[in-house]
Design a protein around this motif. Structure first.
Motif, PDB file in Angstrom:
ATOM      1  N   LEU A 214       0.818  -1.208   0.000  1.00 44.30           N
ATOM      2  CA  LEU A 214       0.000   0.000   0.000  1.00 44.30           C
ATOM      3  C   LEU A 214       0.853   1.260   0.000  1.00 44.30           C
ATOM      4  O   LEU A 214       0.494   2.259  -0.640  1.00 44.30           O
ATOM      5  CB  LEU A 214      -0.946  -0.009   1.198  1.00 44.30           C
ATOM      6  CG  LEU A 214      -2.007  -1.118   1.175  1.00 44.30           C
ATOM      7  CD1 LEU A 214      -2.829  -1.083   2.450  1.00 44.30           C
ATOM      8  CD2 LEU A 214      -2.906  -0.996  -0.055  1.00 44.30           C
ATOM      9  N   GLU A 215       1.998   1.221   0.681  1.00 51.15           N
ATOM     10  CA  GLU A 215       2.905   2.378   0.647  1.00 51.15           C
ATOM     11  C   GLU A 215       3.400   2.614  -0.767  1.00 51.15           C
ATOM     12  O   GLU A 215       3.494   3.760  -1.233  1.00 51.15           O
ATOM     13  CB  GLU A 215       4.069   2.139   1.615  1.00 51.15           C
ATOM     14  CG  GLU A 215       5.001   3.328   1.797  1.00 51.15           C
ATOM     15  CD  GLU A 215       6.095   3.393   0.758  1.00 51.15           C
ATOM     16  OE1 GLU A 215       6.606   4.514   0.485  1.00 51.15           O
ATOM     17  OE2 GLU A 215       6.455   2.330   0.183  1.00 51.15           O
ATOM     18  N   ARG A 216       3.707   1.536  -1.481  1.00 47.77           N
ATOM     19  CA  ARG A 216       4.135   1.678  -2.879  1.00 47.77           C
ATOM     20  C   ARG A 216       2.986   2.175  -3.746  1.00 47.77           C
ATOM     21  O   ARG A 216       3.207   2.960  -4.678  1.00 47.77           O
ATOM     22  CB  ARG A 216       4.676   0.345  -3.402  1.00 47.77           C
ATOM     23  CG  ARG A 216       5.940  -0.126  -2.707  1.00 47.77           C
ATOM     24  CD  ARG A 216       6.615  -1.247  -3.477  1.00 47.77           C
ATOM     25  NE  ARG A 216       5.774  -2.414  -3.669  1.00 47.77           N
ATOM     26  CZ  ARG A 216       5.738  -3.454  -2.866  1.00 47.77           C
ATOM     27  NH1 ARG A 216       6.495  -3.480  -1.770  1.00 47.77           N
ATOM     28  NH2 ARG A 216       4.955  -4.492  -3.140  1.00 47.77           N
ATOM     29  N   ARG A 217       1.776   1.731  -3.467  1.00 46.69           N
ATOM     30  CA  ARG A 217       0.625   2.197  -4.252  1.00 46.69           C
ATOM     31  C   ARG A 217       0.443   3.704  -4.106  1.00 46.69           C
ATOM     32  O   ARG A 217       0.158   4.401  -5.089  1.00 46.69           O
ATOM     33  CB  ARG A 217      -0.648   1.464  -3.820  1.00 46.69           C
ATOM     34  CG  ARG A 217      -1.901   1.932  -4.554  1.00 46.69           C
ATOM     35  CD  ARG A 217      -3.094   1.041  -4.270  1.00 46.69           C
ATOM     36  NE  ARG A 217      -2.920  -0.281  -4.876  1.00 46.69           N
ATOM     37  CZ  ARG A 217      -3.830  -1.245  -4.821  1.00 46.69           C
ATOM     38  NH1 ARG A 217      -4.968  -1.050  -4.170  1.00 46.69           N
ATOM     39  NH2 ARG A 217      -3.607  -2.410  -5.398  1.00 46.69           N
ATOM     40  N   VAL A 218       0.609   4.215  -2.898  1.00 43.54           N
ATOM     41  CA  VAL A 218       0.501   5.662  -2.684  1.00 43.54           C
ATOM     42  C   VAL A 218       1.497   6.395  -3.568  1.00 43.54           C
ATOM     43  O   VAL A 218       1.162   7.379  -4.238  1.00 43.54           O
ATOM     44  CB  VAL A 218       0.722   6.014  -1.198  1.00 43.54           C
ATOM     45  CG1 VAL A 218       0.819   7.526  -1.011  1.00 43.54           C
ATOM     46  CG2 VAL A 218      -0.404   5.458  -0.339  1.00 43.54           C
ATOM     47  N   ARG A 219       2.748   5.918  -3.590  1.00 38.85           N
ATOM     48  CA  ARG A 219       3.769   6.579  -4.394  1.00 38.85           C
ATOM     49  C   ARG A 219       3.516   6.413  -5.893  1.00 38.85           C
ATOM     50  O   ARG A 219       3.746   7.333  -6.681  1.00 38.85           O
ATOM     51  CB  ARG A 219       5.159   6.033  -4.040  1.00 38.85           C
ATOM     52  CG  ARG A 219       5.631   6.455  -2.653  1.00 38.85           C
ATOM     53  CD  ARG A 219       7.077   6.089  -2.399  1.00 38.85           C
ATOM     54  NE  ARG A 219       7.284   4.666  -2.167  1.00 38.85           N
ATOM     55  CZ  ARG A 219       7.951   3.847  -2.964  1.00 38.85           C
ATOM     56  NH1 ARG A 219       8.480   4.306  -4.105  1.00 38.85           N
ATOM     57  NH2 ARG A 219       8.100   2.568  -2.662  1.00 38.85           N
ATOM     58  N   ALA A 220       3.031   5.244  -6.279  1.00 33.34           N
ATOM     59  CA  ALA A 220       2.784   4.985  -7.703  1.00 33.34           C
ATOM     60  C   ALA A 220       1.718   5.898  -8.288  1.00 33.34           C
ATOM     61  O   ALA A 220       1.763   6.230  -9.477  1.00 33.34           O
ATOM     62  CB  ALA A 220       2.375   3.523  -7.897  1.00 33.34           C
ATOM     63  N   LEU A 221       0.777   6.318  -7.461  1.00 34.53           N
ATOM     64  CA  LEU A 221      -0.352   7.119  -7.951  1.00 34.53           C
ATOM     65  C   LEU A 221      -0.231   8.603  -7.595  1.00 34.53           C
ATOM     66  O   LEU A 221      -1.172   9.367  -7.799  1.00 34.53           O
ATOM     67  CB  LEU A 221      -1.664   6.563  -7.394  1.00 34.53           C
ATOM     68  CG  LEU A 221      -1.939   5.087  -7.714  1.00 34.53           C
ATOM     69  CD1 LEU A 221      -3.311   4.674  -7.193  1.00 34.53           C
ATOM     70  CD2 LEU A 221      -1.832   4.815  -9.214  1.00 34.53           C
ATOM     71  N   ARG A 222       0.916   8.992  -7.068  1.00 35.70           N
ATOM     72  CA  ARG A 222       1.118  10.393  -6.674  1.00 35.70           C
ATOM     73  C   ARG A 222       1.954  11.121  -7.717  1.00 35.70           C
ATOM     74  O   ARG A 222       3.001  10.623  -8.120  1.00 35.70           O
ATOM     75  CB  ARG A 222       1.856  10.425  -5.324  1.00 35.70           C
ATOM     76  CG  ARG A 222       2.081  11.822  -4.764  1.00 35.70           C
ATOM     77  CD  ARG A 222       2.717  11.796  -3.393  1.00 35.70           C
ATOM     78  NE  ARG A 222       4.095  11.292  -3.459  1.00 35.70           N
ATOM     79  CZ  ARG A 222       4.672  10.550  -2.505  1.00 35.70           C
ATOM     80  NH1 ARG A 222       3.993  10.189  -1.442  1.00 35.70           N
ATOM     81  NH2 ARG A 222       5.918  10.163  -2.633  1.00 35.70           N
ATOM     82  N   PRO A 223       1.520  12.297  -8.184  1.00 33.58           N
ATOM     83  CA  PRO A 223       0.354  13.072  -7.741  1.00 33.58           C
ATOM     84  C   PRO A 223      -0.804  13.047  -8.731  1.00 33.58           C
ATOM     85  O   PRO A 223      -1.807  13.711  -8.528  1.00 33.58           O
ATOM     86  CB  PRO A 223       0.940  14.491  -7.698  1.00 33.58           C
ATOM     87  CG  PRO A 223       1.871  14.509  -8.881  1.00 33.58           C
ATOM     88  CD  PRO A 223       2.456  13.113  -8.974  1.00 33.58           C
ATOM     89  N   HIS A 224      -0.683  12.297  -9.814  1.00 34.64           N
ATOM     90  CA  HIS A 224      -1.589  12.463 -10.949  1.00 34.64           C
ATOM     91  C   HIS A 224      -2.938  11.780 -10.776  1.00 34.64           C
ATOM     92  O   HIS A 224      -3.939  12.235 -11.348  1.00 34.64           O
ATOM     93  CB  HIS A 224      -0.927  11.955 -12.224  1.00 34.64           C
ATOM     94  CG  HIS A 224      -0.524  10.515 -12.169  1.00 34.64           C
ATOM     95  ND1 HIS A 224       0.072   9.941 -11.084  1.00 34.64           N
ATOM     96  CD2 HIS A 224      -0.644   9.512 -13.094  1.00 34.64           C
ATOM     97  CE1 HIS A 224       0.317   8.670 -11.317  1.00 34.64           C
ATOM     98  NE2 HIS A 224      -0.121   8.375 -12.530  1.00 34.64           N
ATOM     99  N   ILE A 225      -3.000  10.710  -9.995  1.00 40.63           N
ATOM    100  CA  ILE A 225      -4.261   9.974  -9.824  1.00 40.63           C
ATOM    101  C   ILE A 225      -4.703  10.011  -8.370  1.00 40.63           C
ATOM    102  O   ILE A 225      -5.824  10.388  -8.056  1.00 40.63           O
ATOM    103  CB  ILE A 225      -4.117   8.517 -10.308  1.00 40.63           C
ATOM    104  CG1 ILE A 225      -3.781   8.495 -11.809  1.00 40.63           C
ATOM    105  CG2 ILE A 225      -5.398   7.734 -10.038  1.00 40.63           C
ATOM    106  CD1 ILE A 225      -3.478   7.118 -12.350  1.00 40.63           C
ATOM    107  N   GLY A 226      -3.837   9.606  -7.472  1.00 43.17           N
ATOM    108  CA  GLY A 226      -4.142   9.660  -6.042  1.00 43.17           C
ATOM    109  C   GLY A 226      -4.784   8.393  -5.524  1.00 43.17           C
ATOM    110  O   GLY A 226      -5.492   7.681  -6.235  1.00 43.17           O
ATOM    111  N   SER A 227      -4.522   8.101  -4.249  1.00 43.64           N
ATOM    112  CA  SER A 227      -5.109   6.948  -3.564  1.00 43.64           C
ATOM    113  C   SER A 227      -5.930   7.438  -2.381  1.00 43.64           C
ATOM    114  O   SER A 227      -5.850   8.612  -1.992  1.00 43.64           O
ATOM    115  CB  SER A 227      -4.004   5.999  -3.088  1.00 43.64           C
ATOM    116  OG  SER A 227      -3.055   6.701  -2.300  1.00 43.64           O
ATOM    117  N   TYR A 228      -6.698   6.531  -1.795  1.00 39.99           N
ATOM    118  CA  TYR A 228      -7.576   6.950  -0.700  1.00 39.99           C
ATOM    119  C   TYR A 228      -7.938   5.768   0.191  1.00 39.99           C
ATOM    120  O   TYR A 228      -7.796   4.600  -0.198  1.00 39.99           O
ATOM    121  CB  TYR A 228      -8.856   7.599  -1.252  1.00 39.99           C
ATOM    122  CG  TYR A 228      -9.785   6.623  -1.954  1.00 39.99           C
ATOM    123  CD1 TYR A 228     -10.799   5.956  -1.252  1.00 39.99           C
ATOM    124  CD2 TYR A 228      -9.651   6.355  -3.313  1.00 39.99           C
ATOM    125  CE1 TYR A 228     -11.635   5.056  -1.885  1.00 39.99           C
ATOM    126  CE2 TYR A 228     -10.480   5.452  -3.953  1.00 39.99           C
ATOM    127  CZ  TYR A 228     -11.476   4.810  -3.234  1.00 39.99           C
ATOM    128  OH  TYR A 228     -12.300   3.915  -3.861  1.00 39.99           O
TER     129      TYR A 228
END
Length: 301
Positions: A214-228
């Protein structure tokens, strides 16, 4: 050398900027039609169109680049090479065979063919990725390779930082492939993976997954898509920066939040994810301790 450039995204815009400063400045830039973008859903041009106009390069935005009028417009530019980078639509015959073509793909093919190679490489925990210059064929990202080069994925890389380096590398390798005309080599059959487009469900930080993923997912989607995450009161909370929680100490159950010592912990499989920076709906990103001061009481209700 006369060239035509096909591209659409921010990544492709960066590559175009590099090309325009050198000997392979395109005579024509082909990009996708204007579309509704962003939160306001205003009709706006793609990044490549904006960059090309600032550079004083002619822009062409066909509905379908494979149709005869579009093919004729490209042919009229008399390109010796057609350069492609993140165009966002499949090219088909007879266009594919009409010109010498080179495509920029931000991965070490055959790993991460498809729409989201940078995001998927970060999320998967790959130690390196890279850029491949290839000849496009009808099958997606399966064409023969002209040149490729690796790039290390750093432990703190997000989409923005990694894509910036890969775009710079992409422009460099594209020029190299045009000038040196290296022999093409077929992609190996082994090691192929597919980078699926980021779907809405991919943005959720699913508490049934582990903290490192999940930490990698946050970085993968930052800043263009974003996670929540989804708060206990059924409201989304964007997560713009996260870290692995310390192994010692109590952790909340999966899917639950806990404010401890100024930190914000989110229970996940086997432990907790520390939410360092969050973004409430309709607001700017804020440090977790600021969010706790404003919303912490609701966690105890």
């Amino acid at each position: 050398m006369r060239t035509v450039y096909l591209g659409t995204s921010e990544f492709a815009s960066t590559v175009l900027d590099q090309l325009a400063a050198g000997a392979h400045r395109p005579q024509l830039v082909v990009t996708r039609p204007d579309a509704r973008r962003g939160r306001g859903r205003k009709v706006s041009p793609p990044p490549v169109a904006e960059t090309a106009r600032l550079l004083g390069i002619e822009v062409f935005q066909p509905d379908d680049v494979n149709e005869e009028p579009a093919r004729d417009r490209i042919a009229a530019a008399e390109p010796e090479v057609v350069m492609i980078c993140a165009y966002g639509a499949l090219l088909r015959e007879p266009l594919l065979s009409a010109h010498r073509m080179l495509n920029v793909h931000p991965s070490l093919l055959p790993r991460w063919r498809g729409a989201a190679p940078i995001e998927r490489a970060i999320e998967a925990g790959d130690e390196e990725t890279g850029v491949t210059i290839m000849k496009p064929i009808a099958e997606l990202d399966e064409g023969p390779i002209a040149v490729q080069r690796a790039e290390t994925i750093r432990s703190d890389d997000d989409f923005a930082s990694l894509s910036e380096r890969l775009a710079a590398l992409g422009g460099e390798l594209l020029v190299e492939a045009i000038d040196l005309e290296p022999a093409l080599r077929e992609q190996p059959e082994t090691g192929a993976t597919y980078a699926e487009k980021i779907a809405p469900e991919d943005r959720l930080l699913d508490p049934q997954l582990t903290a490192d993923l999940l930490e990698r997912r946050v970085r993968a989607l930052r800043p263009h898509i974003g996670s929540y995450i989804v708060l206990p009161w059924d409201e989304r909370l964007g997560v713009t920066r996260a870290a692995l929680a310390p192994a010692s100490g109590e952790t909340p159950p999966p899917g639950q939040l806990a404010a401890t010592g100024g930190g914000l912990l989110y229970g996940v499989a086997g432990g907790a994810l520390q939410l360092c920076e969050v973004q409430p709906q309709g607001k700017r990103p804020m440090e977790a301790d600021s969010w706790i001061r404003g919303y912490g009481e609701r966690l105890r209700e």
